[in-house]
Scaffold this motif. Structure first.
Motif, PDB file in Angstrom:
ATOM      1  N   ILE A 273      11.834  -8.173  14.688  1.00  0.00           N
ATOM      2  CA  ILE A 273      12.378  -6.775  14.923  1.00  0.00           C
ATOM      3  C   ILE A 273      13.291  -6.742  13.985  1.00  0.00           C
ATOM      4  CG2 ILE A 273      13.454  -5.127  16.353  1.00  0.00           C
ATOM      5  CD1 ILE A 273      11.701  -6.276  18.588  1.00  0.00           C
ATOM      6  N   LYS A 274      14.552  -7.508  14.039  1.00  0.00           N
ATOM      7  CA  LYS A 274      15.737  -7.463  13.165  1.00  0.00           C
ATOM      8  C   LYS A 274      15.380  -7.601  11.671  1.00  0.00           C
ATOM      9  CE  LYS A 274      20.037  -8.124  11.923  1.00  0.00           C
ATOM     10  NZ  LYS A 274      21.306  -6.969  11.965  1.00  0.00           N
ATOM     11  N   ALA A 275      14.503  -8.503  11.349  1.00  0.00           N
ATOM     12  CA  ALA A 275      14.033  -8.618   9.800  1.00  0.00           C
ATOM     13  C   ALA A 275      13.284  -7.257   9.153  1.00  0.00           C
ATOM     14  CB  ALA A 275      13.066  -9.928   9.575  1.00  0.00           C
ATOM     15  N   LYS A 276      12.454  -6.818  10.206  1.00  0.00           N
ATOM     16  CA  LYS A 276      11.820  -5.738   9.710  1.00  0.00           C
ATOM     17  C   LYS A 276      12.644  -4.454   9.389  1.00  0.00           C
ATOM     18  CE  LYS A 276       7.794  -4.058  11.887  1.00  0.00           C
ATOM     19  NZ  LYS A 276       7.157  -4.046  13.115  1.00  0.00           N
ATOM     20  N   LYS A 277      13.501  -4.239  10.476  1.00  0.00           N
ATOM     21  CA  LYS A 277      14.548  -3.254  10.232  1.00  0.00           C
ATOM     22  C   LYS A 277      15.464  -3.212   8.889  1.00  0.00           C
ATOM     23  CE  LYS A 277      18.466  -1.032  12.625  1.00  0.00           C
ATOM     24  NZ  LYS A 277      19.274  -0.902  11.611  1.00  0.00           N
ATOM     25  N   LEU A 278      15.873  -4.658   8.623  1.00  0.00           N
ATOM     26  CA  LEU A 278      16.437  -4.861   7.312  1.00  0.00           C
ATOM     27  C   LEU A 278      15.617  -4.498   6.048  1.00  0.00           C
ATOM     28  CD1 LEU A 278      18.280  -7.980   8.140  1.00  0.00           C
ATOM     29  CD2 LEU A 278      19.367  -5.917   7.965  1.00  0.00           C
ATOM     30  N   ILE A 279      14.357  -4.915   6.063  1.00  0.00           N
ATOM     31  CA  ILE A 279      13.547  -4.822   4.981  1.00  0.00           C
ATOM     32  C   ILE A 279      13.249  -3.188   5.109  1.00  0.00           C
ATOM     33  CG2 ILE A 279      11.370  -5.332   3.931  1.00  0.00           C
ATOM     34  CD1 ILE A 279      11.582  -8.206   5.512  1.00  0.00           C
ATOM     35  N   SER A 280      13.081  -2.548   5.986  1.00  0.00           N
ATOM     36  CA  SER A 280      12.446  -1.154   6.244  1.00  0.00           C
ATOM     37  C   SER A 280      13.422  -0.182   5.539  1.00  0.00           C
ATOM     38  CB  SER A 280      12.266  -0.771   7.448  1.00  0.00           C
ATOM     39  OG  SER A 280      11.670   0.480   7.772  1.00  0.00           O
ATOM     40  N   GLU A 281      14.844  -0.619   5.923  1.00  0.00           N
ATOM     41  CA  GLU A 281      15.949   0.238   5.269  1.00  0.00           C
ATOM     42  C   GLU A 281      16.216   0.193   3.859  1.00  0.00           C
ATOM     43  OE1 GLU A 281      19.125  -1.099   7.894  1.00  0.00           O
ATOM     44  OE2 GLU A 281      18.700   0.333   9.667  1.00  0.00           O
TER      45      GLU A 281
ATOM     46  N   LYS B 256       0.649  -1.048   0.090  1.00  0.00           N
ATOM     47  CA  LYS B 256      -0.014   0.080  -0.140  1.00  0.00           C
ATOM     48  C   LYS B 256       0.793   1.222   0.066  1.00  0.00           C
ATOM     49  CE  LYS B 256      -4.037  -2.410   2.217  1.00  0.00           C
ATOM     50  NZ  LYS B 256      -4.724  -2.351   3.266  1.00  0.00           N
ATOM     51  N   GLU B 257       0.245   2.376  -0.168  1.00  0.00           N
ATOM     52  CA  GLU B 257       0.859   3.600  -0.241  1.00  0.00           C
ATOM     53  C   GLU B 257       2.155   3.880   0.723  1.00  0.00           C
ATOM     54  OE1 GLU B 257       0.299   8.418  -0.852  1.00  0.00           O
ATOM     55  OE2 GLU B 257      -1.119   6.928  -1.105  1.00  0.00           O
ATOM     56  N   GLU B 258       1.817   3.635   2.134  1.00  0.00           N
ATOM     57  CA  GLU B 258       2.768   3.862   2.916  1.00  0.00           C
ATOM     58  C   GLU B 258       2.867   2.475   4.052  1.00  0.00           C
ATOM     59  OE1 GLU B 258       1.164   6.744   5.610  1.00  0.00           O
ATOM     60  OE2 GLU B 258       1.351   8.531   3.867  1.00  0.00           O
ATOM     61  N   LEU B 259       2.637   1.429   3.342  1.00  0.00           N
ATOM     62  CA  LEU B 259       2.739   0.244   4.178  1.00  0.00           C
ATOM     63  C   LEU B 259       3.253  -0.878   3.394  1.00  0.00           C
ATOM     64  CD1 LEU B 259       2.824  -1.267   7.141  1.00  0.00           C
ATOM     65  CD2 LEU B 259       0.308  -1.562   6.711  1.00  0.00           C
ATOM     66  N   VAL B 260       4.187  -1.825   3.647  1.00  0.00           N
ATOM     67  CA  VAL B 260       4.097  -2.890   3.021  1.00  0.00           C
ATOM     68  C   VAL B 260       4.274  -3.998   3.891  1.00  0.00           C
ATOM     69  CG1 VAL B 260       5.974  -4.588   1.738  1.00  0.00           C
ATOM     70  CG2 VAL B 260       6.051  -2.074   1.382  1.00  0.00           C
ATOM     71  N   SER B 261       3.251  -5.031   3.584  1.00  0.00           N
ATOM     72  CA  SER B 261       2.784  -6.168   4.556  1.00  0.00           C
ATOM     73  C   SER B 261       3.405  -7.481   4.035  1.00  0.00           C
ATOM     74  CB  SER B 261       1.271  -6.175   4.712  1.00  0.00           C
ATOM     75  OG  SER B 261       0.987  -5.124   5.348  1.00  0.00           O
ATOM     76  N   ILE B 262       4.228  -8.208   4.718  1.00  0.00           N
ATOM     77  CA  ILE B 262       4.785  -9.339   4.179  1.00  0.00           C
ATOM     78  C   ILE B 262       4.512 -10.383   5.144  1.00  0.00           C
ATOM     79  CG2 ILE B 262       7.097 -10.305   4.127  1.00  0.00           C
ATOM     80  CD1 ILE B 262       8.314  -7.461   3.779  1.00  0.00           C
ATOM     81  N   TYR B 263       3.980 -11.432   4.593  1.00  0.00           N
ATOM     82  CA  TYR B 263       3.487 -12.661   5.323  1.00  0.00           C
ATOM     83  C   TYR B 263       4.401 -13.908   5.113  1.00  0.00           C
ATOM     84  CZ  TYR B 263      -0.677 -10.001   6.120  1.00  0.00           C
ATOM     85  OH  TYR B 263      -1.555  -9.039   6.477  1.00  0.00           O
TER      86      TYR B 263
ATOM     87  N   SER C 166      10.216   2.153   3.785  1.00  0.00           N
ATOM     88  CA  SER C 166       8.957   2.444   4.214  1.00  0.00           C
ATOM     89  C   SER C 166       8.484   1.510   5.305  1.00  0.00           C
ATOM     90  CB  SER C 166       8.165   1.488   2.656  1.00  0.00           C
ATOM     91  OG  SER C 166       6.781   1.338   3.051  1.00  0.00           O
ATOM     92  N   LYS C 167       7.441   1.797   6.056  1.00  0.00           N
ATOM     93  CA  LYS C 167       6.777   1.242   7.154  1.00  0.00           C
ATOM     94  C   LYS C 167       6.637  -0.385   6.752  1.00  0.00           C
ATOM     95  CE  LYS C 167       3.625   1.642  10.962  1.00  0.00           C
ATOM     96  NZ  LYS C 167       2.535   2.181  11.476  1.00  0.00           N
ATOM     97  N   ILE C 168       6.912  -1.179   7.658  1.00  0.00           N
ATOM     98  CA  ILE C 168       6.735  -2.675   7.257  1.00  0.00           C
ATOM     99  C   ILE C 168       5.992  -3.496   8.341  1.00  0.00           C
ATOM    100  CG2 ILE C 168       7.950  -4.929   6.945  1.00  0.00           C
ATOM    101  CD1 ILE C 168       8.674  -2.805   4.723  1.00  0.00           C
ATOM    102  N   PHE C 169       5.027  -4.296   7.864  1.00  0.00           N
ATOM    103  CA  PHE C 169       4.350  -5.301   8.608  1.00  0.00           C
ATOM    104  C   PHE C 169       4.857  -6.791   8.303  1.00  0.00           C
ATOM    105  CE2 PHE C 169       0.842  -8.067   9.204  1.00  0.00           C
ATOM    106  CZ  PHE C 169       0.671  -8.416  10.564  1.00  0.00           C
ATOM    107  N   LEU C 170       5.270  -7.154   9.308  1.00  0.00           N
ATOM    108  CA  LEU C 170       5.837  -8.479   9.018  1.00  0.00           C
ATOM    109  C   LEU C 170       5.096  -9.545  10.071  1.00  0.00           C
ATOM    110  CD1 LEU C 170       7.886 -10.558   7.776  1.00  0.00           C
ATOM    111  CD2 LEU C 170       9.505  -9.902   9.425  1.00  0.00           C
ATOM    112  N   LYS C 171       4.760 -10.701   9.515  1.00  0.00           N
ATOM    113  CA  LYS C 171       3.925 -11.514  10.181  1.00  0.00           C
ATOM    114  C   LYS C 171       4.704 -13.050   9.941  1.00  0.00           C
ATOM    115  CE  LYS C 171       0.436 -14.039  11.970  1.00  0.00           C
ATOM    116  NZ  LYS C 171       0.340 -14.020  13.442  1.00  0.00           N
TER     117      LYS C 171
END
Length: 296
Positions: free
Chosen positions: A257-265, A223-230, A269-274
């Motif tokens: 937390i570590k994975a979200k940081k790597l992907i966000s960098e 989405k515009e301000e969020l990438v959601s990864i399952y 973009s803001k990341i949601f990770l499930k």
């Protein structure tokens, strides 16, 4: 093809070396952005990752590969197959050797009789004294008729980045660009995400567990301000699943937390990770499952 898409030189450069020689770190260093898994543990890189660097008007497409090593295990053999196939597909090879390595690793590489030229890159020189560095260069100089150039480098000290890129450009064929110059990678974003999650696993749990673990990306919603990864973490035993979860869920929380940081960098973009954990017993012996983990 329009004139603006024609480069002076363009070609594919495969990074080869033993496990943990610093191939992924060098790729990220030359690219100026992290796209490849980096871990102090050996055999962290499992898939080919392409990184594109523009050096002036030249386009260099780097291919980071699993490390060369000997193993009877099917999983490790397929990793080595990926590396060896990349040699045949390249225009140039960078053979990476840490300043701490024995030259036998390079001698074993030469026994593969590569049909294309290679540059010998001596890494981690900031960790050696001038005397040790000079001795190591002398040892490799005995093979001066085998390599096109020997370039000592240090990622930490930012030593020889431009000279190395110039040496690579000089040895590439004249060719129009293979890819849009604005791209930094041709690797599917799913494979970059899964490697970032795998890196987080390597960094967060005990040494044996990551080698019995892999990651599958089930779904990505942008989405515009969020990438959601399952994503699904695959492991082979209940005990390994327990370690990945950790006491009160502490381990899986650290991984996330570590994975979200790597992907966000990477995505800025803001990341949601499930993350979910699935047990597949003996998955590393199942050729059909393993081949889904590799990019040929």
């Amino acid at each position: 093809m329009s004139e603006k898409n024609i480069g002076k030189r363009s070609g594919f450069v495969t990074l080869i070396g033993r496990t943990n020689a610093g191939k992924s770190s060098l790729l990220n260093f030359l690219l100026g952005e992290k796209i490849s898994i980096v871990s102090h543990k050996v055999n962290a890189t499992r898939r080919k990752i392409n990184g594109i660097v523009m050096n002036g008007s030249d386009q260099i497409i780097f291919v980071d590969t699993p490390g060369l090593h000997e193993s009877g295990k099917l999983f490790n053999k397929l990793m080595v197959d990926v590396a060896l196939k990349s040699i045949g597909d390249a225009d140039l090879i960078l053979f990476l050797a840490s300043v701490h390595d024995d030259i036998k690793n390079y001698q074993n590489f030469l026994k593969l009789n590569p049909k294309i030229g290679h540059i010998l890159v001596l890494t981690k020189i900031d960790e050696a004294s001038q005397e040790k560095l000079a001795k190591k260069i002398t040892e490799y100089s005995k093979f001066h008729d085998k390599f096109l150039a020997l370039v000592p480098t240090s990622i930490k000290k930012n030593i020889c980045k431009k000279p190395l890129l110039d040496e690579i450009s000089k040895n590439l064929p004249e060719h129009e660009y293979f890819y849009n110059p604005e791209l930094i990678s041709t690797t599917n974003v799913r494979d970059i995400y899964r490697d970032f999650i795998l890196e987080a696993i390597f960094d967060s749990v005990s040494s044996e567990v990551p080698y019995s673990t892999d990651v599958l990306i089930d779904k990505i919603v942008e989405k515009e301000e969020l990438v959601s990864i399952y994503a699904k973490i695959i492991t082979d035993t209940n005990s390994h699943k327990g370690i990945l979860i950790g006491k009160n869920g502490d381990a899986i929380k650290r991984i996330g937390i570590k994975a979200k940081k790597l992907i966000s960098e990477f995505e800025d973009s803001k990341i949601f990770l499930k993350l979910e954990i699935s047990i597949k017993k003996n998955w590393k012996s199942d050729k059909n499952i393993i081949k889904k983990s590799f990019v040929y």
